[in-house]
Design a protein around this motif. Structure first.
Motif, PDB file in Angstrom:
ATOM      1  N   ALA A 159       0.816  -1.221   0.000  1.00 57.01           N
ATOM      2  CA  ALA A 159       0.000   0.000   0.000  1.00 57.01           C
ATOM      3  C   ALA A 159       0.849   1.271   0.000  1.00 57.01           C
ATOM      4  O   ALA A 159       0.370   2.339  -0.358  1.00 57.01           O
ATOM      5  CB  ALA A 159      -0.925  -0.005   1.205  1.00 57.01           C
ATOM      6  N   ALA A 160       2.116   1.149   0.391  1.00 58.66           N
ATOM      7  CA  ALA A 160       2.995   2.320   0.437  1.00 58.66           C
ATOM      8  C   ALA A 160       4.046   2.290  -0.679  1.00 58.66           C
ATOM      9  O   ALA A 160       4.934   3.149  -0.712  1.00 58.66           O
ATOM     10  CB  ALA A 160       3.691   2.387   1.791  1.00 58.66           C
ATOM     11  N   TYR A 161       3.930   1.335  -1.581  1.00 56.06           N
ATOM     12  CA  TYR A 161       4.963   1.134  -2.601  1.00 56.06           C
ATOM     13  C   TYR A 161       5.183   2.371  -3.468  1.00 56.06           C
ATOM     14  O   TYR A 161       6.315   2.810  -3.669  1.00 56.06           O
ATOM     15  CB  TYR A 161       4.605  -0.065  -3.477  1.00 56.06           C
ATOM     16  N   ASP A 162       4.098   2.946  -3.981  1.00 53.25           N
ATOM     17  CA  ASP A 162       4.239   4.094  -4.878  1.00 53.25           C
ATOM     18  C   ASP A 162       4.898   5.282  -4.181  1.00 53.25           C
ATOM     19  O   ASP A 162       5.655   6.037  -4.791  1.00 53.25           O
ATOM     20  CB  ASP A 162       2.872   4.505  -5.429  1.00 53.25           C
ATOM     21  N   LYS A 163       4.630   5.449  -2.901  1.00 51.25           N
ATOM     22  CA  LYS A 163       5.166   6.573  -2.147  1.00 51.25           C
ATOM     23  C   LYS A 163       6.648   6.409  -1.832  1.00 51.25           C
ATOM     24  O   LYS A 163       7.415   7.372  -1.847  1.00 51.25           O
ATOM     25  CB  LYS A 163       4.372   6.751  -0.850  1.00 51.25           C
ATOM     26  N   TYR A 164       7.073   5.164  -1.556  1.00 46.70           N
ATOM     27  CA  TYR A 164       8.430   4.948  -1.052  1.00 46.70           C
ATOM     28  C   TYR A 164       9.348   4.138  -1.972  1.00 46.70           C
ATOM     29  O   TYR A 164      10.495   3.889  -1.626  1.00 46.70           O
ATOM     30  CB  TYR A 164       8.363   4.239   0.308  1.00 46.70           C
ATOM     31  N   LYS A 165       8.873   3.745  -3.149  1.00 45.65           N
ATOM     32  CA  LYS A 165       9.645   2.842  -4.001  1.00 45.65           C
ATOM     33  C   LYS A 165      11.013   3.401  -4.393  1.00 45.65           C
ATOM     34  O   LYS A 165      11.975   2.640  -4.550  1.00 45.65           O
ATOM     35  CB  LYS A 165       8.850   2.473  -5.250  1.00 45.65           C
ATOM     36  N   ASP A 166      11.111   4.727  -4.526  1.00 46.69           N
ATOM     37  CA  ASP A 166      12.394   5.310  -4.921  1.00 46.69           C
ATOM     38  C   ASP A 166      13.441   5.202  -3.811  1.00 46.69           C
ATOM     39  O   ASP A 166      14.639   5.258  -4.079  1.00 46.69           O
ATOM     40  CB  ASP A 166      12.207   6.778  -5.321  1.00 46.69           C
TER      41      ASP A 166
END
Length: 200
Positions: A159-166
Motif C-alpha cells: 500500500a505504500a509502494y508508490d510513495k516509497y519505491k524510490d
C-alpha cells in the motif's frame, strides 16, 4: 479479547483493525478521529488513554515517527523526533500499559526493515528501529504477570509502494496479508521477546 490498537487509522492500522474486529472488541487510539485520543510522545497522554480504556487483553502500536534525511543534514533535534516518538513512545506504552493488561496479556510494537537493511536517509529511523528490537528482547525477560512483548518488523508494504519505491530500489513490496499475519502471530500466539520479521 479487548484489544487497543494505537495507529488504527493508518495504512497498516486499518487493515489490522479489520482483521481483529471480526472476533474481538477493538478500541482505536490516535491523535484525532479515534475512539480515544493519544499523543505517544507524552507519557501523561498515554496514562490518560489507558485510564479511559480500562483493563485490556492486548495492546498493538502501529504508530511513531522518525526524521528521514541525509546523515550530514540531520541535526541533534532531528534525531530526537524519532527518539521521543517511535522509540520512547513505544517504550512508555509498555512501561505504562503493562499495568492495564490482564494476566497473560500481550503488547505488540512496530518497527521495520530499516533495523536490518537500512537505505539512504534513514540513519535516524534505522537507529530507532534497532533500539526497539533490543528493548523488546530485554523487557521480555523482566515484565511481570505473564505479559508477552513482541515487535512486528515489516518491509515496505504494498500500500505504500508508490510513495516509497524510490527509497527502496530492488525491495519486494510486502502483501498486507503477510503483515497482518505478523500481528496475529504476536497477539494470538505464545511467543515472547520475538522480532517478527516480514521482509519477503
Amino acid at each position: 479479547m479487548k484489544i487497543l490498537i494505537i495507529g488504527g487509522n493508518g495504512t497498516i492500522g486499518k487493515t489490522v483493525v479489520s482483521h481483529f474486529k471480526t472476533s474481538h472488541d477493538i478500541i482505536i487510539a490516535g491523535r484525532t478521529n479515534a475512539d480515544v485520543t493519544v499523543n505517544i510522545e507524552d507519557s501523561k497522554s498515554i496514562q490518560s488513554m489507558f485510564e479511559k480504556t480500562g483493563p485490556l487483553d492486548a495492546i498493538i502500536c502501529i504508530a511513531g515517527e522518525a526524521k528521514w534525511d541525509n546523515f550530514n543534514a540531520l541535526t541533534e533535534d532531528d534525531y530526537y523526533i524519532g527518539i521521543k516518538s517511535k522509540l520512547m513512545g513505544q517504550v512508555n506504552l509498555v512501561r505504562i500499559g503493562q499495568h492495564f493488561l490482564n494476566n497473560k496479556g500481550s503488547i505488540t510494537l512496530s518497527t521495520g526493515i530499516l533495523a536490518d537493511d537500512p537505505v539512504i536517509k534513514t540513519t535516524s529511523a534505522a537507529m530507532v528501529n534497532g533500539a526497539i528490537h533490543s528493548f523488546v528482547q530485554a523487557v521480555a525477560l523482566e515484565i511481570e504477570n505473564n505479559i508477552r512483548v513482541n515487535v512486528v518488523s515489516s518491509g515496505m508494504v504494498e500500500a505504500a509502494y508508490d510513495k516509497y519505491k524510490d527509497y527502496f530500489p530492488g525491495h519486494n513490496p510486502i502483501p498486507m496479508t503477510k503483515v497482518v499475519n505478523g500481528y496475529a502471530r504476536s497477539v494470538l500466539g505464545k511467543g515472547n521477546g520475538e522480532i517478527i520479521r516480514i521482509y519477503d
